[in-house]
Design an enzyme around this catalytic site. Structure first.
Site, PDB file in Angstrom:
ATOM      1  N   LYS A  37      -6.509  -6.506   3.879  1.00 55.02           N
ATOM      2  CA  LYS A  37      -5.144  -6.058   4.202  1.00 55.02           C
ATOM      3  C   LYS A  37      -5.198  -4.820   5.096  1.00 55.02           C
ATOM      4  CE  LYS A  37      -2.856  -9.128   1.759  1.00 55.02           C
ATOM      5  NZ  LYS A  37      -1.956 -10.111   2.413  1.00 55.02           N
ATOM      6  N   ARG A  38      -6.304  -4.659   5.776  1.00 49.84           N
ATOM      7  CA  ARG A  38      -6.514  -3.546   6.719  1.00 49.84           C
ATOM      8  C   ARG A  38      -6.286  -2.192   6.041  1.00 49.84           C
ATOM      9  NH1 ARG A  38      -8.177  -7.989   8.016  1.00 49.84           N
ATOM     10  NH2 ARG A  38      -7.738  -8.943  10.046  1.00 49.84           N
ATOM     11  N   ALA A  74      -3.908   0.641   7.835  1.00 47.19           N
ATOM     12  CA  ALA A  74      -2.686   0.109   8.472  1.00 47.19           C
ATOM     13  C   ALA A  74      -1.414   0.720   7.894  1.00 47.19           C
ATOM     14  CB  ALA A  74      -2.649  -1.402   8.319  1.00 47.19           C
ATOM     15  N   LEU A  76       1.466   2.110   5.141  1.00 50.13           N
ATOM     16  CA  LEU A  76       2.167   1.602   3.968  1.00 50.13           C
ATOM     17  C   LEU A  76       2.040   0.084   3.854  1.00 50.13           C
ATOM     18  CD1 LEU A  76       4.406   2.078   1.743  1.00 50.13           C
ATOM     19  CD2 LEU A  76       6.065   1.653   3.559  1.00 50.13           C
ATOM     20  N   LEU A  78       3.620  -2.895   3.667  1.00 58.07           N
ATOM     21  CA  LEU A  78       5.021  -3.226   3.965  1.00 58.07           C
ATOM     22  C   LEU A  78       5.578  -4.284   3.022  1.00 58.07           C
ATOM     23  CD1 LEU A  78       4.718  -3.181   7.853  1.00 58.07           C
ATOM     24  CD2 LEU A  78       5.910  -1.502   6.434  1.00 58.07           C
ATOM     25  N   GLY A 121       1.222   5.405   7.604  1.00 58.08           N
ATOM     26  CA  GLY A 121       0.632   6.139   6.478  1.00 58.08           C
ATOM     27  C   GLY A 121      -0.864   6.392   6.643  1.00 58.08           C
ATOM     28  N   GLU A 124      -0.951   9.525   8.275  1.00 56.14           N
ATOM     29  CA  GLU A 124      -0.529  10.569   7.330  1.00 56.14           C
ATOM     30  C   GLU A 124      -1.677  10.974   6.401  1.00 56.14           C
ATOM     31  OE1 GLU A 124       3.089   8.355   5.965  1.00 56.14           O
ATOM     32  OE2 GLU A 124       4.114  10.197   6.537  1.00 56.14           O
ATOM     33  N   GLU A 144       6.629   3.345  12.266  1.00 55.75           N
ATOM     34  CA  GLU A 144       7.845   3.497  11.454  1.00 55.75           C
ATOM     35  C   GLU A 144       9.090   3.351  12.323  1.00 55.75           C
ATOM     36  OE1 GLU A 144       5.145   5.335  11.214  1.00 55.75           O
ATOM     37  OE2 GLU A 144       4.778   5.977   9.152  1.00 55.75           O
ATOM     38  N   ARG A 147       9.804  -0.149  12.847  1.00 52.23           N
ATOM     39  CA  ARG A 147      10.086  -0.900  11.612  1.00 52.23           C
ATOM     40  C   ARG A 147      11.425  -0.492  10.998  1.00 52.23           C
ATOM     41  NH1 ARG A 147       6.142  -3.911  12.931  1.00 52.23           N
ATOM     42  NH2 ARG A 147       4.003  -3.244  12.643  1.00 52.23           N
ATOM     43  N   GLY A 152       7.084   8.896   5.392  1.00 51.97           N
ATOM     44  CA  GLY A 152       7.400   9.327   4.027  1.00 51.97           C
ATOM     45  C   GLY A 152       6.199   9.876   3.285  1.00 51.97           C
TER      46      GLY A 152
HETATM   47  C1  1HE Z   1      -0.508  -5.618   5.995  1.00 49.79           C
HETATM   48  C2  1HE Z   1      -0.314  -4.411   6.695  1.00 49.79           C
HETATM   49  C3  1HE Z   1       0.644  -3.520   6.171  1.00 49.79           C
HETATM   50  C4  1HE Z   1      -1.827  -5.545   7.725  1.00 49.79           C
HETATM   51  N1  1HE Z   1       1.316  -3.878   5.061  1.00 49.79           N
HETATM   52  N2  1HE Z   1       0.182  -5.930   4.903  1.00 49.79           N
HETATM   53  N3  1HE Z   1       2.160  -0.238   9.217  1.00 49.79           N
HETATM   54  C5  1HE Z   1       2.279  -1.092  10.264  1.00 49.79           C
HETATM   55  O1  1HE Z   1       3.351  -1.351  10.748  1.00 49.79           O
HETATM   56  C6  1HE Z   1       1.013  -1.731  10.758  1.00 49.79           C
HETATM   57  C7  1HE Z   1       1.041  -3.210  10.484  1.00 49.79           C
HETATM   58  N4  1HE Z   1      -0.248  -3.830  10.746  1.00 49.79           N
HETATM   59  C8  1HE Z   1      -0.676  -4.168  11.999  1.00 49.79           C
HETATM   60  O2  1HE Z   1      -0.086  -3.839  12.996  1.00 49.79           O
HETATM   61  C9  1HE Z   1      -1.943  -4.971  12.068  1.00 49.79           C
HETATM   62  O3  1HE Z   1      -2.145  -5.606  10.823  1.00 49.79           O
HETATM   63  C10 1HE Z   1      -3.214  -4.145  12.420  1.00 49.79           C
HETATM   64  C11 1HE Z   1      -3.120  -3.735  13.892  1.00 49.79           C
HETATM   65  C12 1HE Z   1      -3.384  -2.927  11.536  1.00 49.79           C
HETATM   66  C13 1HE Z   1      -4.466  -5.053  12.230  1.00 49.79           C
HETATM   67  O4  1HE Z   1      -4.309  -6.246  12.972  1.00 49.79           O
HETATM   68  P1  1HE Z   1      -5.263  -7.489  12.635  1.00 49.79           P
HETATM   69  O5  1HE Z   1      -4.968  -8.555  13.647  1.00 49.79           O
HETATM   70  O6  1HE Z   1      -6.672  -7.028  12.516  1.00 49.79           O
HETATM   71  O7  1HE Z   1      -4.846  -7.986  11.164  1.00 49.79           O
HETATM   72  P2  1HE Z   1      -3.536  -8.810  10.693  1.00 49.79           P
HETATM   73  O8  1HE Z   1      -3.807 -10.268  10.850  1.00 49.79           O
HETATM   74  O9  1HE Z   1      -2.308  -8.295  11.325  1.00 49.79           O
HETATM   75  O10 1HE Z   1      -3.470  -8.426   9.153  1.00 49.79           O
HETATM   76  C14 1HE Z   1      -4.404  -8.915   8.216  1.00 49.79           C
HETATM   77  C15 1HE Z   1      -3.699  -9.000   6.872  1.00 49.79           C
HETATM   78  O11 1HE Z   1      -3.338  -7.679   6.481  1.00 49.79           O
HETATM   79  C16 1HE Z   1      -2.408  -9.780   6.939  1.00 49.79           C
HETATM   80  O12 1HE Z   1      -2.202 -10.355   5.670  1.00 49.79           O
HETATM   81  P3  1HE Z   1      -2.551 -11.929   5.401  1.00 49.79           P
HETATM   82  O13 1HE Z   1      -2.262 -12.085   3.933  1.00 49.79           O
HETATM   83  O14 1HE Z   1      -1.660 -12.692   6.323  1.00 49.79           O
HETATM   84  O15 1HE Z   1      -3.998 -12.090   5.745  1.00 49.79           O
HETATM   85  C17 1HE Z   1      -1.367  -8.704   7.151  1.00 49.79           C
HETATM   86  O16 1HE Z   1      -0.073  -9.078   6.694  1.00 49.79           O
HETATM   87  C18 1HE Z   1      -1.932  -7.604   6.279  1.00 49.79           C
HETATM   88  N5  1HE Z   1      -1.445  -6.290   6.678  1.00 49.79           N
HETATM   89  N6  1HE Z   1      -1.152  -4.385   7.752  1.00 49.79           N
HETATM   90  C19 1HE Z   1       1.075  -5.047   4.459  1.00 49.79           C
HETATM   91  N7  1HE Z   1       0.865  -2.321   6.727  1.00 49.79           N
HETATM   92  C20 1HE Z   1       4.947   6.499   3.126  1.00 49.79           C
HETATM   93  S1  1HE Z   1       5.698   5.930   4.483  1.00 49.79           S
HETATM   94  C21 1HE Z   1       4.510   5.244   5.524  1.00 49.79           C
HETATM   95  C22 1HE Z   1       5.184   4.296   6.453  1.00 49.79           C
HETATM   96  C23 1HE Z   1       4.231   3.431   7.166  1.00 49.79           C
HETATM   97  O17 1HE Z   1       3.042   3.494   7.016  1.00 49.79           O
HETATM   98  S2  1HE Z   1       4.956   2.339   8.244  1.00 49.79           S
HETATM   99  C24 1HE Z   1       3.625   1.620   9.091  1.00 49.79           C
HETATM  100  C25 1HE Z   1       3.227   0.325   8.485  1.00 49.79           C
END
Ligand code: 1HE
Length: 281
Positions: A37-38, A74, A76, A78, A121, A124, A144, A147, A152
């Site tokens: 889940k990265r 990656a 939070l 989500l 996060g 963060e 964020e 999204r 946070g």
């Molecule tokens: C996740 C998450 C996640 C991956 N929550 N499941 N963060 C983001 O908006 C970043 C979202 N993630 C991405 O943009 C990409 O996943 C990556 C660039 C980090 C990596 O890409 P990649 O091609 O290597 O992997 P993938 O195919 O996108 O993800 C692999 C799996 O990890 C996949 O799940 P699967 O069950 O389909 O295999 C994804 O859904 C899962 N995954 N990132 C949940 N973030 C306290 S407030 C903080 C606020 C924030 O942090 S907002 C930013 C959130």
């Protein structure tokens, strides 16, 4: 995989299934271990991070924090965000603050080793650490904005202090992503390693840090950021108190005596830590 010579933790730290924790002498290696889940930070992972940092073994003097796989973190998880009500969301954010405060204002310095995505996060938690070393593959983003949420996990407090409010505003409004070179230029990264060398570089730095007097480490971690937030007059006063406390420890006295008696190393160019990296001045 534990680093060579590092012994996997047992007991409470060994039972944390989303972390891989191992130790070699004063260095504890804590790896976020959710690569499928990265290393997205779920409620369970944030709880385990907090548990680990408030239960560090007494002989640990420095922590090396890394992420398993190609991405540091990656952000939070989500998938857990959608179903929270407003109070639940506030308490969730406060839980992250508690966990990351345990990193920034804990007992020992933390060196973060960054690769791939360091986003949301993930940035963060990296900002809560004291030293950041990056692979050339590292990149920094705050999705964020895209999204429809806000930071946070302490990002609005810590990230502007590293890169400035204007750059963080740009990242959040436009979705701009910085690479590792810009990360170093903008003050997010202190060391930019050669490809594949960031963990080794982080370990080298951790071993140096472990050799410092604990009171100095405490002062740097706890007094320095607070002084930076104080007015100059209050800051100077706090500095005088902190320096008097540090100078009066037996360890400081023996280190000063060692220098005066010619037993301690001089400050030379060779004590720079630039062997495999470019470092900030
Ligand atoms: C996740 C998450 C996640 C991956 N929550 N499941 N963060 C983001 O908006 C970043 C979202 N993630 C991405 O943009 C990409 O996943 C990556 C660039 C980090 C990596 O890409 P990649 O091609 O290597 O992997 P993938 O195919 O996108 O993800 C692999 C799996 O990890 C996949 O799940 P699967 O069950 O389909 O295999 C994804 O859904 C899962 N995954 N990132 C949940 N973030 C306290 S407030 C903080 C606020 C924030 O942090 S907002 C930013 C959130």
């Amino acid at each position: 995989m534990p680093l060579s010579n590092f012994v996997p933790a047992t007991g409470l730290l060994g039972s944390l299934d989303l972390l891989q924790i191992s130790q070699d002498g004063p260095v504890l290696h804590l790896q976020l271990n959710r690569p499928a889940k990265r290393n997205a930070i779920s409620d369970s992972l944030i709880a385990q991070i907090h548990t680990a940092f408030i239960n560090l073994p007494d002989d640990v003097r420095v922590v090396l924090l890394s992420g398993a796989g190609e991405h540091f973190c990656a952000g939070l998880d989500l998938s857990e965000l959608v179903d929270r009500d407003t109070l639940g969301a506030v308490l969730h954010s406060r839980g992250w603050h508690t966990a990351f405060d345990a990193i920034q204002f804990g007992r020992v310095p933390v060196v973060a080793v960054l690769q791939g995505a360091v986003v949301g996060g993930g940035l963060e938690i990296a900002a809560s650490c004291h030293i950041r070393v990056a692979e050339p593959s590292a990149y920094f983003g705050l999705p964020e904005g895209q999204r429809g949420i806000f930071v946070g996990g302490g990002g609005s407090v810590r990230i502007p202090r590293l890169m400035g409010t204007a750059r963080m505003t740009d990242m959040m409004l436009t979705g701009r992503v910085f690479d590792a070179v810009d990360g170093e230029r903008f003050g997010v990264v202190q060391y930019l390693a050669e490809p594949g060398q960031a963990l080794a570089k982080g370990l080298e730095l951790a071993r140096k840090i472990a050799g410092n007097a604990p009171m100095t480490a405490f002062a740097v971690m706890h007094a320095l950021p607070r002084i930076a937030d104080q007015s100059p007059t209050e800051g100077l006063f706090t500095e005088s108190l902190m320096s008097a406390v540090a100078a009066n420890t037996p360890e400081a006295k023996s280190r000063l005596r060692a220098f005066l008696e010619g037993r301690a190393p001089k400050v030379t160019k060779t004590s720079e830590t630039t062997s495999t990296t470019r470092s900030n001045p």
